[in-house]
Design an enzyme around this catalytic site. Structure first.
Site, mmCIF file in Angstrom:
data_model
loop_
_atom_site.group_PDB
_atom_site.id
_atom_site.type_symbol
_atom_site.label_atom_id
_atom_site.label_comp_id
_atom_site.label_asym_id
_atom_site.label_seq_id
_atom_site.Cartn_x
_atom_site.Cartn_y
_atom_site.Cartn_z
ATOM 1 N N LYS A 193 0.859 -1.190 0.000
ATOM 2 C CA LYS A 193 0.000 0.000 0.000
ATOM 3 C C LYS A 193 0.892 1.235 0.000
ATOM 4 C CE LYS A 193 -4.199 1.518 -0.185
ATOM 5 N NZ LYS A 193 -5.032 1.217 -1.368
ATOM 6 N N SER A 390 -8.636 -0.409 -5.053
ATOM 7 C CA SER A 390 -8.851 -0.087 -3.645
ATOM 8 C C SER A 390 -10.342 0.090 -3.388
ATOM 9 C CB SER A 390 -8.034 1.144 -3.250
ATOM 10 O OG SER A 390 -7.780 1.149 -1.862
#
Length: 591
Positions: A193, A390
Site C-alpha cells: 500500500k 482499492s
C-alpha cells in the site's frame, strides 16, 4: 444626518449595480440558451462528404457530461463520453454523409483501458470502405497507439514518434516536510500500500517498485501487441526499436514503418482528397466529434420494450458531501441505487467503475445498497474501466460477475490513514506553543497541536488494521475465497486486469457491452433496453443550476480548479479518515 444619507445612497447604488450585473449575466445566459436551442451555436448539420475529426487530447468521461465545471463559458455544450464517442466512430462507418475520419493530434490523453476501447472502435470502422487518416506534428506513445489503426499516418518533417517504452515517476515530499517541521502521522495496512510512501520515504520501497514494474510491463506488452496487429509488424521488432531508441526523428519513423508519409497537414489533406476523388484545389469539410454528437442520428431505443438493464456509471474519487460531477458521492449513489431497487422494470444493474478509490466509509455506504439490490433479486454485474482499485474494488467485490479490461488497474486491497501534524513547525519555526487542561486522560488526544504518543499511534493503527480486515472479509465473501487467500493477493498490491483474472479477482476480460450481455443472461432477458444513470446536465445547464441553486457551493461549480483530485487528496489528509485508494498520481498513463 449627512453620514446617514451618504451611506444610504451608497447602499442603494451598490444594490443597483449588483442588480444590473446579475441582470446582464442572466440575459447573457438566456441568449446562450436561445442560441443553443435555435441553431446559433447548437445543432450542427452534417454536410455531404464531411470528414469526422478526432482529437484525443481532452479527457473523455465514461458518461457524457460527467465532468466538473472548469470555467465560466456560456458556449459550453455536451461533453461526449468515452462510450458515446466509440458509438459515433462506428456510426460514422454507416453514415452516408461521412467520407472519412481524421485523427488530427498525435498527443493523446486517455488511459490504457479507454484507449483500447477507442482503438477497437477505430478497427471496426476500418472494415468499411472509408478512409482513416492520422496527422501529427509529434506523436506521443499513447497518441501513436490510437493513430496506429489509420490507413495512412502522416508525421510533420520536424516531428518524431516518441517510442521509448513506459516509465512511472513518483515525487517524494519527506525531505521538504522535515525541513519545514511538518510531521506526517502515517498508518497503513499492506506492504504494497504505497500511497503513504511519498510522505515517509525518500524513494520507492522494493515492494512498490515490484508492483509498478509488473503492471507497466504487462500494460506495455498489450500496447506493443495492439500496435503490431494494427500496423502488421512484429511485436518483438517494436520492442527492439524502443529498447535501442531507434526512432529519433521523422526519417527514422518512416524507415521503421511507424508512419506512411513525412509531410505537413496539407500533405495529409492532399491524400484524403485523392481518396475522395477530389481535385487538389477542392475544399474539404470537417466536423468535430463534439459537433457530430449533436447531429448524428444514432439508432433509438425500442421504448415498447418494458424490461430494462440499468447501467450505472461510477467514476472518480469516492467521497462524501461532494455532490458534484466527476466523483462518486455516497449521498448521490445511495439515493440512486435505492431508487433502482424500487423500480420493477429494472431487471438487472451493470455498475461501470472507473475509480482509484477514496473514503472507505463512503464506499461502505454504497456497498450496503448494492448488497441490498442483490438481495432484492436483481443481478449485479461490474464492468471495470481504466481502474477499479482499492475502494473501487471494494464496490466490485460482491457482484455476481466482474468484467475487467486487460489493462485495467485493479486490486490495491488495503487501507491507510495520514494526518499532518504541524506542532513542531509551530514551535521551532514560529515560536508558538500550546498548553492544555483536560477533564480526563484522553480528552486532548488526537490533537494536531501536540506530538502524538504511542497510545494515540497504536489506536489509529489498530483502527486501520480493523478496516483492512473488513476489506479482506468483504472480498472473501464476494469472491468465494478464504480470508488468507485474499490476503495473499491483497496487501495493497495493484494488478492488471489480465493478471487479476488469473488470481480470481475478476471473472472475465471484456467490455461494457460484454457485461451488459452477461447481466441479460443472469436476469433471463431476451428483450431489454438500456437506461443509463446518473443523469448529467451539460456544462451550460449545470452552470445555470449552480447559480440558481443556493445549495451548490461555488467551489463545486463555477470555481472548480484544474486540480480537483489533488484538492480531494488534501481534504482526505485533513480529515484523517481511513482511505482505500490509490496513491495520488498513480493513474494509468502512457508516456
Amino acid at each position: 444626518m449627512k453620514d446617514f444619507l451618504k451611506f444610504t445612497l451608497a447602499s442603494c447604488l451598490g444594490v443597483f449595480i449588483a442588480g444590473t450585473v446579475v441582470f446582464l449575466a442572466m440575459m447573457g445566459i438566456t441568449a446562450a440558451i436561445v442560441a443553443s436551442a435555435g441553431g446559433g451555436g447548437g445543432k450542427t448539420t452534417v454536410k455531404s462528404e464531411s470528414i469526422l475529426t478526432l482529437d484525443f487530447t481532452q479527457y473523455l468521461p465514461e458518461k457524457t457530461n460527467n465532468v466538473a465545471t472548469q470555467s465560466f463559458d456560456l458556449n459550453e455544450q455536451d461533453v461526449p463520453g468515452l462510450h458515446e464517442v466509440a458509438k459515433l466512430i462506428r456510426h460514422a462507418a454507416e453514415d452516408e454523409k461521412i467520407a472519412g475520419l481524421l485523427i488530427e493530434n498525435g498527443i493523446g490523453g486517455l488511459g490504457p483501458g479507454s484507449a483500447s476501447i477507442i482503438l477497437e472502435a477505430l478497427k471496426d470502422y476500418t472494415e468499411s470502405d472509408k478512409f482513416l487518416a492520422a496527422y501529427g506534428d509529434y506523436y506521443t506513445q499513447q497518441g501513436y497507439y490510437l493513430a496506429s489503426a489509420a490507413d495512412h499516418i502522416v508525421l510533420h518533417p520536424v516531428g518524431t514518434v516518441d517510442f521509448r517504452g513506459f516509465a512511472g515517476f513518483v515525487p517524494f515530499f519527506k525531505g521538504l516536510l522535515d525541513k519545514i517541521g511538518i510531521d506526517m502521522q502515517i498508518y497503513y495496512a499492506g506492504d504494497f500500500k504505497s500511497a503513504t510512501e511519498p510522505f515517509r520515504r525518500t524513494e520507492m520501497s522494493p515492494e512498490n517498485k515490484l508492483q509498478r514494474r509488473e503492471y507497466l510491463n504487462d500494460v506495455y506488452d498489450m500496447f506493443l501487441q495492439d500496435i503490431a496487429a494494427a500496423r502488421g509488424v512484429d511485436a518483438d521488432s517494436l520492442m527492439a526499436m524502443a529498447w535501442a531508441f531507434k526512432i529519433k526523428n521523422a526519417e527514422d519513423a518512416l524507415k521503421y514503418k511507424l508512419v506512411d508519409e513525412i509531410g505537413s497537414k496539407a500533405e495529409c489533406e492532399a491524400w484524403m482528397k485523392s481518396e475522395m476523388g477530389k481535385k487538389p484545389n477542392d475544399k474539404l469539410t470537417f466536423i468535430s466529434v463534439d459537433e457530430y454528437a449533436m447531429s448524428a442520428k444514432l439508432p433509438p431505443a425500442d421504448y415498447s420494450v418494458k424490461d430494462k438493464i440499468a447501467v450505472v456509471y461510477a467514476e472518480g474519487d469516492i467521497v462524501s458531501g461532494h455532490d458534484e460531477y466527476g466523483v462518486i458521492d455516497d449521498g448521490r449513489y445511495v439515493k440512486l441505487i435505492k431508487d433502482l431497487r424500487r423500480q420493477d422494470d429494472i431487471k438487472a444493474v451493470v455498475l461501470r467503475i472507473n475509480s482509484p478509490g477514496g473514503s472507505i466509509l463512503s464506499a461502505e455506504n454504497i456497498y450496503r445498497q448494492l448488497t441490498g439490490l442483490k438481495a432484492d433479486g436483481k443481478p449485479l454485474v461490474v464492468s471495470m474501466g481504466d481502474y477499479a482499485a482499492s475502494g473501487g474494488y471494494y464496490l466490485s467485490a460482491m457482484a455476481d460477475s466482474i468484467f475487467a479490461q486487460p489493462a485495467t488497474l485493479t486490486g490495491s486491497i488495503g487501507v491507510f490513514s495520514m494526518i499532518p501534524n504541524p506542532s513542531r513547525a509551530l514551535d521551532e519555526k514560529l515560536g508558538i506553543r500550546f498548553d492544555t487542561v483536560r477533564t480526563g486522560p484522553y480528552s486532548a488526544d488526537f490533537s494536531v497541536l501536540f506530538p502524538w504518543d504511542e497510545r494515540e499511534n497504536n489506536y489509529v493503527q489498530t483502527r486501520v488494521d480493523a478496516y483492512y480486515e473488513l476489506f479482506l472479509n468483504k472480498v472473501a465473501d464476494g469472491r468465494d475465497m478464504s480470508r488468507d487467500e485474499v490476503h495473499a493477493v491483497a496487501q495493497g498490491r495493484i494488478w492488471s486486469g489480465r493478471k487479476a483474472l488469473e488470481l480470481g479477482l475478476v471473472d472475465r476480460l471484456g467490455t461494457l457491452e460484454d457485461a451488459i450481455a452477461s447481466a441479460a443472461v443472469l436476469a433471463d432477458l431476451e428483450e431489454y433496453r438500456i437506461r443509463e444513470y446518473p443523469v448529467f446536465q451539460n456544462p451550460l445547464q449545470k452552470m445555470i443550476s449552480d447559480i440558481v441553486d443556493p445549495g451548490n457551493s461555488a467551489a463545486s461549480g463555477l470555481m472548480t480548479t484544474d486540480l480537483p483530485q489533488l484538492m480531494r487528496f488534501y481534504e482526505a489528509l485533513q480529515s484523517g479518515e481511513p482511505q482505500a485508494r490509490l496513491p495520488w498520481g498513480l493513474v494509468p498513463v502512457q508516456q
